[in-house]
Design an enzyme around this catalytic site. Sequence first.
Site, PDB file in Angstrom:
ATOM      1  N   SER A  34      61.762  76.131   6.355  1.00 30.85           N
ATOM      2  CA  SER A  34      61.506  77.564   6.411  1.00 30.85           C
ATOM      3  C   SER A  34      61.333  78.143   5.023  1.00 30.85           C
ATOM      4  O   SER A  34      61.915  77.666   4.054  1.00 30.85           O
ATOM      5  CB  SER A  34      62.652  78.306   7.100  1.00 30.85           C
ATOM      6  N   LYS A  74      65.838  74.814  13.518  1.00 33.14           N
ATOM      7  CA  LYS A  74      64.707  75.592  12.985  1.00 33.14           C
ATOM      8  C   LYS A  74      64.151  76.530  14.057  1.00 33.14           C
ATOM      9  O   LYS A  74      63.789  77.675  13.785  1.00 33.14           O
ATOM     10  CB  LYS A  74      63.591  74.672  12.466  1.00 33.14           C
ATOM     11  N   HIS A 107      66.436  79.382  14.331  1.00 36.55           N
ATOM     12  CA  HIS A 107      66.178  80.198  13.130  1.00 36.55           C
ATOM     13  C   HIS A 107      65.007  81.143  13.398  1.00 36.55           C
ATOM     14  O   HIS A 107      65.072  82.339  13.122  1.00 36.55           O
ATOM     15  CB  HIS A 107      65.864  79.276  11.940  1.00 36.55           C
ATOM     16  N   ASN A 108      63.937  80.608  13.955  1.00 44.48           N
ATOM     17  CA  ASN A 108      62.770  81.450  14.224  1.00 44.48           C
ATOM     18  C   ASN A 108      63.072  82.492  15.295  1.00 44.48           C
ATOM     19  O   ASN A 108      62.583  83.617  15.214  1.00 44.48           O
ATOM     20  CB  ASN A 108      61.582  80.591  14.640  1.00 44.48           C
ATOM     21  N   GLU A 155      64.781  85.114  13.640  1.00 46.45           N
ATOM     22  CA  GLU A 155      63.749  85.809  12.843  1.00 46.45           C
ATOM     23  C   GLU A 155      63.019  86.854  13.720  1.00 46.45           C
ATOM     24  O   GLU A 155      62.797  87.993  13.291  1.00 46.45           O
ATOM     25  CB  GLU A 155      62.780  84.750  12.305  1.00 46.45           C
TER      26      GLU A 155
HETATM   27  C1  6PG Z   1      59.528  80.195   8.486  1.00 48.03           C
HETATM   28  C2  6PG Z   1      58.746  80.867   9.573  1.00 48.03           C
HETATM   29  C3  6PG Z   1      57.514  80.132   9.907  1.00 48.03           C
HETATM   30  C4  6PG Z   1      56.602  80.658  10.990  1.00 48.03           C
HETATM   31  C5  6PG Z   1      56.492  82.069  11.240  1.00 48.03           C
HETATM   32  C6  6PG Z   1      55.456  82.536  12.186  1.00 48.03           C
HETATM   33  O1  6PG Z   1      60.692  79.938   8.760  1.00 48.03           O
HETATM   34  O2  6PG Z   1      59.019  79.962   7.392  1.00 48.03           O
HETATM   35  O3  6PG Z   1      59.525  80.935  10.723  1.00 48.03           O
HETATM   36  O4  6PG Z   1      57.910  78.855  10.317  1.00 48.03           O
HETATM   37  O5  6PG Z   1      55.340  80.250  10.655  1.00 48.03           O
HETATM   38  O6  6PG Z   1      57.449  82.910  10.966  1.00 48.03           O
HETATM   39  O7  6PG Z   1      55.924  82.620  13.473  1.00 48.03           O
HETATM   40  P1  6PG Z   1      55.172  83.522  14.532  1.00 48.03           P
HETATM   41  O8  6PG Z   1      53.720  83.369  14.286  1.00 48.03           O
HETATM   42  O9  6PG Z   1      55.577  82.969  15.851  1.00 48.03           O
HETATM   43  O10 6PG Z   1      55.640  84.908  14.276  1.00 48.03           O
END
Ligand code: 6PG
Length: 476
Positions: free
Chosen positions: A128, A182, A185-186, A189
Amino acid sequence: AKAQIGVTGLAVMGRNVARNLARNGFTVAVHNRSPERTRSLVAEHGDEGTFVPGETMADFVASLERPRAVIVMVKAGAPTDAVIDELVPLLEEGDIIVDCGNAHFADTRRREEALRAQGLHFSGTGVSGGEEGALLGPSIMPGGSAESYAKLGPMFEKIAAQVDGVPCCMHVGPDGAGHFVKMVHNGIEYADMQLIAEAYDLLRSGLDAKPAEIAEIFRDWNDGELGSFLIEITADVLAHTDADTGRPFVDVVQDRAEQKGTGRWTVQSALDLGIPITGIAEATFARSLSGHVDQREAARRAFPDAGDKWQVTDREAFVEDVRRALLASKIVAYAQGFDHIRAGSQEYDWDIDLGGTATIWRGGCIIRARFLDRIREAYDQQPDLPTLLVAPYFADAVAAGVPSWRRVVGDATRAGVPTPAFSSSLAYFDALRAERLPAALIQGLRDNFGAHTYQRVDRDGSFHTTWAADRTESPA
Ligand code: 6PG
């Protein structure tokens, strides 16, 4: 000399991981399906370290020291399988394939099992931090065997972000553990971003403020408990003016949030595991809803004035209410995410260290935030913590925020401003702390229409009432 590690797939993420490794003194073999990219990487960045370009996959593999470690940085799904299939015949027992893409952990489990049967290691590794993180120090979440980590760990810990001298990388656990973490984590996010977006919307409606003014509020918040990468870039995005029109940038962007799937996977997995990650689910659905333009258009026409006029009298108090409600909702989202990781760890026998997970998210990754230190402390102090909500620091923050949370959600509801993540987080909190839940009635209904039985508060065992007959109860 042979290369210590290789990277195949040199789109921006692969390129930056390769450069990061080279800049940290590792000799890196590089390969790309179309060799143009390999050549341009070496031409543009060859002076940053030692790259060993391979024109063909065979050249690339031959340039690696044993056991070989090959990072695959291609699109998740079929492209990953295709590269693995190409690599396998070229590798030897004990070699390691590392998938640093956003793969689904179930795919990672499948690939790990298949490759293990062929004597190879497969490390599904979450990375990430976006493009910049990959180059300057990401958060790295490697899964796979302990043997594979013995080779990868020293390199990954060196190229990862460092916080207080501690690398944002640890061996998460076997097979799919890294990609699972991960994925969550997303999911977090998604929740974090939805909460931030709702806070912005509340401030904009409640204060009738311009994006640039709201940017200042976020900048201010970034200095306190909410301090985080996402809050920081929120201020940047809100302060940005569109060069073409001179209007605030947020006002010229289509209000339809896209997604590549990791949030959806998180929700699907939580449903399977029975873990209520309501904040992440609301955030994922909010993105879907934003994309249903026809329905939105129809509803907007049908209900033009459904809310009361918003009247904020004390602006400062309102901003503080939104801040506290945001913090409390964010704590709920993280508490749910960590519950999910614990459940996944139990289900798949991964033995994931929750405090360690918080530690490796302190830097490098998208959800890096000041309060991850507090999460680490909470799990260090009590590894079997029932929920983060009751850890002292978080319990205090939530308790201090409850009146604000209720005011904000209540006011927004009356004004017709949607706050799906704020409201559902508050509802989750109230449900968790409730003395009795109406789930008892649901049990009664299930027994009534389907003889599904129920348990009593005063006696052990399962019971059924003959609802259609004389309504007597008997043990089931
Ligand atoms: C990271 C992010 C990355 C991801 C996006 C896009 O940890 O660097 O999570 O892996 O590409 O955030 O996700 P979406 O397109 O589903 O919003």
